[in-house]
Design an enzyme around this catalytic site. Sequence first.
Site, short mmCIF file in Angstrom:
data_model
loop_
_atom_site.label_atom_id
_atom_site.label_comp_id
_atom_site.label_asym_id
_atom_site.label_seq_id
_atom_site.Cartn_x
_atom_site.Cartn_y
_atom_site.Cartn_z
N GLU A 57 0.83 -1.22 0.00
CA GLU A 57 0.00 0.00 0.00
C GLU A 57 0.86 1.26 0.00
OE1 GLU A 57 -1.53 1.86 3.49
OE2 GLU A 57 -1.33 0.01 4.64
N LYS A 109 -4.58 -1.80 13.90
CA LYS A 109 -3.79 -0.85 14.66
C LYS A 109 -4.30 -0.75 16.09
CE LYS A 109 -4.70 1.45 11.38
NZ LYS A 109 -5.27 2.61 10.73
#
Length: 286
Positions: free
Chosen positions: A9, A141
């Site tokens: 990404e 995360k």
Amino acid sequence: MTPPLVALESTVIAHGLPYPQNYETALQLEALIREEGAQPRTCGFVAGQPVAGLTPSQIEHFSRSDQVIKASLRDIAIVAARQLDAATTVATTMWIAHRVGIEVFVTGGLGGVHRGQDYDESADLIALATIPVLVVCAGAKAILDLPRTRERLETLGVPVLGYGVDEMPAFYTRSSGLPVDARCDSPQEVAAIWQAHRHLGRRTGMLVTVPVSPEHELPATMADEAINHALQAARRQGIRGKALTPFLLSTIAAHTGTASLQANLALLQNNARVGARIARAMQDMA
Ligand code: PSU
Ligand code: MN
């Protein structure tokens, strides 16, 4: 046989890490993937066009420019029509990867349900529910509400594998207390489950969660303290929406000195190697 492809990404480059570590890391991740016998394809939108395989000079532009926006699924059409340069999140990288037939995608951390703002749910989850790509990451995360994110993955029918672990890692730290659906101890085991997923006609993505190495793991108290500090700062400053994740990550980095940055870089490198090995195992099995 030509080496198998592995997608990467660009939001982590443009909005997740500081310059110049972002640029160096992006090139280093590509090099690690090549070393493991696969071909890296860093994804992004250049002048509105989806690209799987940014050149080093495009990666440099993404690393330095503040004109490169962060594009998730809702932004694709706008970026295309307005011919913008845009970095891809997990969701949009999955979208590009699938379009060009790449099945393995390596990243750091996944988006999910935000803490205390459970109406803010990353489109990464919707992408995982609808795009058949295998995503190698260090879990969601830690800034997120991990139990809620874990439950959403289950509801959406997305298998969560643990690479050498029984618990889902929590990005900066190795464990979250949340179970994975299956532990895999080799790239071949992952490839076998992915192959079954595809043969059975499942259309969702799949997660392979790889913990940060013990040497680079943040002490849990340091991670918690930095996360709470960042969440409070975001609330005080009214940061919301797509700005929230980059704000939280940079505030954590500033608060922990280099420890969180080192952990972030180490887990990305680790994931790149694991992803390349899985892509090779899939190719061998096909
Ligand atoms: N993890 C990181 N750095 C990042 C991201 C994740 O360590 O920059 C990015 C990924 O691109 C992920 C995105 O897809 O944050 C999620 O953003 P949002 O919550 O706005 O969907
Ligand atoms: Mn969001």
